[in-house]
Design a protein around this motif. Structure first.
Motif, mmCIF file in Angstrom:
data_model
loop_
_atom_site.group_PDB
_atom_site.id
_atom_site.type_symbol
_atom_site.label_atom_id
_atom_site.label_comp_id
_atom_site.label_asym_id
_atom_site.label_seq_id
_atom_site.Cartn_x
_atom_site.Cartn_y
_atom_site.Cartn_z
ATOM 1 N N SER A 188 40.553 52.245 20.196
ATOM 2 C CA SER A 188 39.805 51.850 19.006
ATOM 3 C C SER A 188 38.606 52.767 18.786
ATOM 4 N N THR A 189 37.896 53.090 19.890
ATOM 5 C CA THR A 189 36.756 54.003 19.774
ATOM 6 C C THR A 189 37.209 55.391 19.350
ATOM 7 N N GLU A 190 38.364 55.820 19.875
ATOM 8 C CA GLU A 190 38.872 57.144 19.533
ATOM 9 C C GLU A 190 39.206 57.230 18.049
ATOM 10 N N GLN A 191 39.757 56.149 17.488
ATOM 11 C CA GLN A 191 40.052 56.142 16.056
ATOM 12 C C GLN A 191 38.776 56.236 15.239
ATOM 13 N N GLU B 25 23.319 59.325 8.626
ATOM 14 C CA GLU B 25 23.141 57.928 8.242
ATOM 15 C C GLU B 25 24.469 57.173 8.297
ATOM 16 N N ALA B 26 25.531 57.810 7.836
ATOM 17 C CA ALA B 26 26.848 57.183 7.908
ATOM 18 C C ALA B 26 27.302 57.028 9.350
ATOM 19 N N VAL B 27 26.942 57.973 10.205
ATOM 20 C CA VAL B 27 27.318 57.898 11.618
ATOM 21 C C VAL B 27 26.634 56.720 12.295
ATOM 22 N N GLU B 28 25.361 56.476 11.978
ATOM 23 C CA GLU B 28 24.629 55.378 12.596
ATOM 24 C C GLU B 28 25.264 54.028 12.272
ATOM 25 N N LYS B 29 25.860 53.890 11.103
ATOM 26 C CA LYS B 29 26.480 52.627 10.715
ATOM 27 C C LYS B 29 27.736 52.333 11.527
ATOM 28 N N GLU B 30 28.328 53.332 12.149
ATOM 29 C CA GLU B 30 29.543 53.135 12.933
ATOM 30 C C GLU B 30 29.262 52.523 14.295
ATOM 31 N N ASP B 31 27.980 52.516 14.717
ATOM 32 C CA ASP B 31 27.582 51.886 15.981
ATOM 33 C C ASP B 31 28.392 52.435 17.165
ATOM 34 N N ILE B 32 28.351 53.737 17.328
ATOM 35 C CA ILE B 32 29.041 54.403 18.441
ATOM 36 C C ILE B 32 27.996 54.866 19.454
ATOM 37 N N ILE C 163 29.745 61.657 23.458
ATOM 38 C CA ILE C 163 29.831 62.800 24.373
ATOM 39 C C ILE C 163 31.276 63.026 24.806
ATOM 40 N N ARG C 164 31.982 61.947 25.147
ATOM 41 C CA ARG C 164 33.374 62.096 25.564
ATOM 42 C C ARG C 164 34.230 62.664 24.433
ATOM 43 N N ALA C 165 33.990 62.193 23.211
ATOM 44 C CA ALA C 165 34.763 62.716 22.076
ATOM 45 C C ALA C 165 34.470 64.194 21.848
ATOM 46 N N LEU C 166 33.209 64.591 21.976
ATOM 47 C CA LEU C 166 32.855 65.998 21.807
ATOM 48 C C LEU C 166 33.492 66.851 22.903
ATOM 49 N N GLN C 167 33.463 66.369 24.134
ATOM 50 C CA GLN C 167 34.070 67.116 25.228
ATOM 51 C C GLN C 167 35.560 67.336 24.982
#
Length: 419
Positions: free
Chosen positions: A124-127, A142-149, A155-159
């Motif tokens: 779910s987090t990966e999606q 601002e849109a990223v902050e609303k996703e509450d990640i 960091i894992r997704a960036l790696q």
């Protein structure tokens, strides 16, 4: 998640085919059947009887009797051979039970041994990360902050993304920023250096690398770092980042007057960023208060809230600790950014341990304990000393707290281990 089930289904089909194809394609060895051998023996024996009758070794009555016995023996052998052939053709009945049982057994083993609820949460987090990464790359924070990640998931997704695309300089830059947020300056420095190697003239990458080097150096500004920041100020005088970085290094070194001077250099410019100006104004107020306290001035400074945290450990935890383990005691906003508002980091020692969280041990002047009413107090022991929670860390139950002026007391007990 759908791709995983498709892959599991394909693997199950392959496994079934591996089992049933040999059964379907089985052919017995091309050997002489029992009937053929019995017929050949019968003919040879009959020839011998005929020759014995011609040579006079037996009479006609003996010949007739022996021939009859030979015919009866042939009929008996043919019956046994037919029964064996019928038995030999009965093995293919196992195909359908195998087709049904192999997938059922595979699913049962996966569900009991291989499936964990964390997998569903990670998918779910990966999606969400697939949806968030383009927004992050486009600068839509601002849109990223609303996703509450959380920072650790980011960091894992960036790696993972950088493993498939190591030439993405912006990805390395964002990874360096993320490492800085979780107090991993060495890793941040390496990430920024990769970004600089791909785009050496990018000022943001230069500033990121400088901030990471400062953090790795304990906040002490070297002459080289100072020259780099001054060069950026001359090249981009309206960029608030070099002023903020240099002023913060001076602030941490106790040179509050110089820090205020650098910050005011930016505030006095004609064009300033409103958000940066607000942050620098708050930083200047904190620096002036620190100057007043250190100089013994009579000006009264409002005392912020403080949280006195007492941490103890269970006997099981105590038996598994090493002198190199690191204890983190920190407070985070209950509904806010993942970065701690106040943190104390120290080696493990005698128990129980007490530490005071207040604005003095904030990570930045703009993110302090006094600016949030609802916080969560936590304690964690890391064998690796990593600021990001990892598998094998020992942790206490988070303690929610409503912060007000004055002192608060919290007791935590570290007893569980992160899976």
């Amino acid at each position: 998640m759908t791709l995983m089930w498709v892959a599991l289904g394909a693997m199950t089909i392959v496994g079934v085919l591996i089992i049933i194809l040999p059964v379907l394609n089985f052919r017995p060895k091309q050997e002489l059947s029992g009937d053929v051998i019995n017929a050949m023996v019968f003919k040879d024996r009959l020839k011998e009887l005929d020759q014995d009758l011609i040579d006079g070794r037996i009479v006609q009555s003996e010949y007739d009797q022996l021939k009859q016995e030979l015919e009866l023996t042939l009929l008996s052998d043919v019956g046994v051979s037919e029964l064996g052939r019928r038995r030999g053709q009965g093995g293919k009945w196992m195909i359908w039970p195998v087709v049904l049982l192999v997938p059922a057994a595979a699913f049962l083993v996966y569900w009991t041994e291989g499936y964990h609820p964390e997998l569903k949460e990670w998918f779910s987090t990966e999606q969400r990360m697939q949806r968030v990464m383009p927004m992050m790359m486009a600068g839509n924070f601002e849109a990223v902050e609303k996703e509450d990640i959380g920072v650790d998931d980011f960091i894992r997704a960036l790696q993972r993304q950088l493993q498939s695309n190591p030439e993405d300089d912006q990805g390395w830059y964002l990874l360096g920023v993320s490492y800085l947020q979780v107090q991993m300056p060495q890793q941040s420095e390496l990430a920024f250096s990769r970004a600089l190697g791909l785009s050496p003239n990018n000022v943001d990458y230069v500033l990121g690398f400088t901030q990471a080097t400062l953090a790795a150096n304990g906040g002490n500004m070297t002459p080289e770092i100072r020259r780099t920041l001054e060069q950026v100020m001359r090249a981009q005088p309206d960029n608030p980042k070099p002023y903020m970085t240099m002023g913060m290094a001076m602030f941490q070194d106790g040179d509050f007057k110089s820090a205020i001077h650098v910050w005011e250099l930016y505030l006095n410019r004609e064009q300033v960023d409103p958000r940066a100006a607000e942050l620098l104004q708050r930083s200047i107020e904190v620096a002036r208060n620190e100057m007043a306290q250190s100089s013994g001035a009579t000006q009264e400074v409002a005392a912020g809230p403080e949280v006195v945290v007492t941490v103890d450990v269970s006997d099981e935890v105590k038996a598994n600790l090493n002198p190199t383990d690191v204890l983190f005691i920190y407070a985070k906003a209950a509904n806010g950014p993942p970065m701690p508002l106040a943190v104390v980091r120290q080696p493990v020692s005698g128990w129980p341990v007490s530490a005071t969280l207040n604005d003095n041990n904030a990570m930045t002047p703009a993110m302090t304990l006094s600016k949030f009413k609802e916080v969560v107090v936590q304690a964690r022991i890391s064998p690796s000393g990593n600021a990001i929670p990892q598998s094998g860390d020992w942790s206490a139950e988070p303690f929610p707290l409503t912060v007000s002026e004055g002192s608060h007391r919290v007791e935590l007990n570290i007893h569980s281990r992160l899976p």
